[in-house]
Design a protein around this motif. Structure first.
Motif, mmCIF file in Angstrom:
data_model
loop_
_atom_site.group_PDB
_atom_site.id
_atom_site.type_symbol
_atom_site.label_atom_id
_atom_site.label_comp_id
_atom_site.label_asym_id
_atom_site.label_seq_id
_atom_site.Cartn_x
_atom_site.Cartn_y
_atom_site.Cartn_z
ATOM 1 N N UNK A 251 0.835 -1.202 0.000
ATOM 2 C CA UNK A 251 0.000 0.000 0.000
ATOM 3 C C UNK A 251 0.869 1.251 0.000
ATOM 4 N N UNK A 252 0.472 2.226 -0.807
ATOM 5 C CA UNK A 252 1.147 3.518 -0.774
ATOM 6 C C UNK A 252 0.780 4.248 0.511
ATOM 7 N N UNK A 253 1.632 5.138 1.003
ATOM 8 C CA UNK A 253 1.250 5.947 2.164
ATOM 9 C C UNK A 253 -0.079 6.648 1.893
ATOM 10 N N UNK A 254 -1.008 6.530 2.827
ATOM 11 C CA UNK A 254 -2.339 7.087 2.634
ATOM 12 C C UNK A 254 -3.263 6.190 1.838
ATOM 13 N N UNK A 255 -2.767 5.030 1.396
ATOM 14 C CA UNK A 255 -3.567 4.128 0.587
ATOM 15 C C UNK A 255 -4.667 3.450 1.383
ATOM 16 N N UNK A 256 -5.694 3.005 0.656
ATOM 17 C CA UNK A 256 -6.880 2.407 1.263
ATOM 18 C C UNK A 256 -7.002 0.946 0.845
ATOM 19 N N UNK A 257 -7.460 0.103 1.766
ATOM 20 C CA UNK A 257 -7.751 -1.285 1.434
ATOM 21 C C UNK A 257 -9.181 -1.595 1.867
ATOM 22 N N UNK A 258 -9.901 -2.309 1.015
ATOM 23 C CA UNK A 258 -11.254 -2.765 1.299
ATOM 24 C C UNK A 258 -11.203 -4.283 1.415
ATOM 25 N N UNK A 259 -11.431 -4.789 2.628
ATOM 26 C CA UNK A 259 -11.343 -6.213 2.909
ATOM 27 C C UNK A 259 -12.745 -6.796 3.047
ATOM 28 N N UNK A 260 -12.970 -7.956 2.431
ATOM 29 C CA UNK A 260 -14.283 -8.591 2.516
ATOM 30 C C UNK A 260 -14.125 -10.096 2.356
ATOM 31 N N UNK A 286 -21.778 -3.675 7.073
ATOM 32 C CA UNK A 286 -22.347 -5.005 7.186
ATOM 33 C C UNK A 286 -23.470 -5.201 6.172
ATOM 34 N N UNK A 287 -23.560 -6.432 5.681
ATOM 35 C CA UNK A 287 -24.648 -6.879 4.804
ATOM 36 C C UNK A 287 -25.035 -8.275 5.276
ATOM 37 N N UNK A 288 -26.125 -8.372 6.024
ATOM 38 C CA UNK A 288 -26.499 -9.661 6.589
ATOM 39 C C UNK A 288 -25.434 -10.125 7.572
ATOM 40 N N UNK A 289 -24.952 -11.367 7.374
ATOM 41 C CA UNK A 289 -23.923 -11.915 8.259
ATOM 42 C C UNK A 289 -22.519 -11.484 7.870
ATOM 43 N N UNK A 290 -22.382 -10.784 6.752
ATOM 44 C CA UNK A 290 -21.064 -10.478 6.195
ATOM 45 C C UNK A 290 -20.610 -9.072 6.551
ATOM 46 N N UNK A 291 -19.294 -8.912 6.657
ATOM 47 C CA UNK A 291 -18.708 -7.621 7.019
ATOM 48 C C UNK A 291 -17.675 -7.196 5.981
ATOM 49 N N UNK A 292 -17.572 -5.899 5.782
ATOM 50 C CA UNK A 292 -16.559 -5.304 4.905
ATOM 51 C C UNK A 292 -15.800 -4.263 5.712
ATOM 52 N N UNK A 293 -14.470 -4.333 5.670
ATOM 53 C CA UNK A 293 -13.634 -3.397 6.423
ATOM 54 C C UNK A 293 -12.978 -2.397 5.479
ATOM 55 N N UNK A 294 -13.003 -1.140 5.860
ATOM 56 C CA UNK A 294 -12.241 -0.098 5.164
ATOM 57 C C UNK A 294 -11.096 0.299 6.083
ATOM 58 N N UNK A 295 -9.857 0.055 5.646
ATOM 59 C CA UNK A 295 -8.671 0.409 6.421
ATOM 60 C C UNK A 295 -7.773 1.304 5.577
ATOM 61 N N UNK A 296 -6.889 2.002 6.267
ATOM 62 C CA UNK A 296 -5.995 2.915 5.548
ATOM 63 C C UNK A 296 -4.596 2.855 6.143
ATOM 64 N N UNK A 297 -3.625 2.950 5.274
ATOM 65 C CA UNK A 297 -2.230 3.086 5.730
ATOM 66 C C UNK A 297 -1.987 4.563 6.038
ATOM 67 N N UNK A 298 -1.472 4.873 7.202
ATOM 68 C CA UNK A 298 -1.186 6.283 7.507
ATOM 69 C C UNK A 298 -0.272 6.903 6.464
ATOM 70 N N UNK A 299 -0.419 8.196 6.265
ATOM 71 C CA UNK A 299 0.398 8.887 5.263
ATOM 72 C C UNK A 299 1.868 8.862 5.643
ATOM 73 N N UNK A 300 2.182 8.773 6.934
ATOM 74 C CA UNK A 300 3.563 8.660 7.365
ATOM 75 C C UNK A 300 4.062 7.236 7.133
ATOM 76 N N UNK A 301 5.340 7.005 7.192
ATOM 77 C CA UNK A 301 5.914 5.682 7.013
ATOM 78 C C UNK A 301 5.489 4.751 8.127
#
Length: 304
Positions: A251-260, A286-301
């Motif tokens: 991930x680039x600094x400040x980059x986003x990941x969507x986990x599901x 959340x959608x029913x029993x399922x979850x989606x996570x939005x996470x981010x890498x901090x802009x700093x190292x």
């Protein structure tokens, strides 16, 4: 081996096998050798088993089918008993289509089957998929969660985008259409790569999507294009945990990941694995029993 063409009304049967995801392609090819259409459907809530089915004339091409199934077993190493069910000749295709109606997801997307007539959509991005392929069709809670998450982070205008475990390519296509950027779509299964490329052409997004066969973060195409501003990883909980370190590094600094691909009961485990790599949770959808996570890498190292 060409599938049969019926010249008159005859009795039909549905043939199917239930196999792990790794064996889907060989069995899809086997059933497709005697059936004009093949459907792929989730067989359990965890998404680890898939039902591959098709409709054929009862009793036709039995020798060809037996040979094709034997080849699928030898190729995949998976033995799957063939199930048969009588199917009414009238209306079976209509019933298949009824199982895949138009679906509006979030505020920006609508998912439509190829069997539905074209309709002008002034406010939503239309993603067209084959009704016979249920995997990644927009019905599953994890897919819907990813599309909703994409809407929420679109204002960041990510440029380098990866869809890891692309399935039908629905998330890669959604990102390409919404963000007007090129997307790398990678899957470990050849059938997923093929279907993603077909769907990209169907939706006139083939110039935006690059579809590649690969196994996780060691895939040459993934390493070459890193670091990423946005990563989709709609897989399963345990593989997500195992790949957390590689993901964070890509991930680039400040980059986003969507986990599901994880159940709500698995959120704590998946979140802990990624927090250990310095990623920060922004939101859980959340959608029913399922979850989606939005996470981010901090802009700093991460090592700062």
């Amino acid at each position: 081996m060409a599938p049969p063409t019926r010249r008159h009304a005859t009795s039909l049967e549905t043939i199917s096998v239930t196999v792990p995801e790794a064996a889907v392609e060989p069995y899809e090819n086997a059933i497709g050798s005697v059936c004009t259409t093949v459907g792929i459907f989730e067989a359990n809530p965890e998404g680890t088993l898939w039902r591959v089915e098709g409709v054929k004339d009862t009793g036709h091409q039995e020798e060809e089918l037996a040979l094709a199934l034997m080849l699928a077993e030898l190729t995949s190493g998976v033995s799957a008993p063939l199930e048969r069910a009588a199917t009414e000749a009238e209306g079976w295709l209509a019933r298949t289509y009824e199982a895949f109606p138009e679906q509006q997801v979030g505020k920006r997307f609508v998912v439509r089957g190829t069997h539905l007539p074209d309709a002008a959509e002034a406010t939503r991005i239309v993603l067209t998929l084959d009704a016979g392929v249920a995997f990644g069709s927009g019905e599953h809670g994890s897919t819907r969660g990813c599309l909703r998450a994409l809407e929420r982070i679109a204002h960041r205008h990510p440029r380098r985008i990866l869809d890891l475990g692309c399935g039908t390519g629905i998330l890669a296509m959604a990102a390409a259409a919404l963000l007007h950027q090129k997307v790398l779509a990678v899957d470990i299964e050849p059938w997923s790569v093929r279907v993603s490329a077909q769907n990209a052409r169907r939706n006139r997004l083939n110039r935006a999507l690059t579809c590649r066969l690969g196994n996780g973060w060691q895939t040459p195409a993934i390493r070459k294009n890193a670091p990423y501003d946005l990563v989709f990883a709609n897989i399963l909980a345990r593989p997500l945990c195992l790949m957390a370190k590689d993901l964070a590094q890509a991930l680039a600094p400040g980059g986003t990941v969507i986990l599901a691909g994880l159940l709500q009961t698995q959120v704590r485990m998946v979140l802990a694995a990624h927090r250990r790599q310095g990623l920060v949770l922004e939101q859980v959808l959340t959608e029913g029993d399922w979850a989606t996570l939005i996470l981010r890498r901090p802009a700093r190292s991460l090592t700062a």
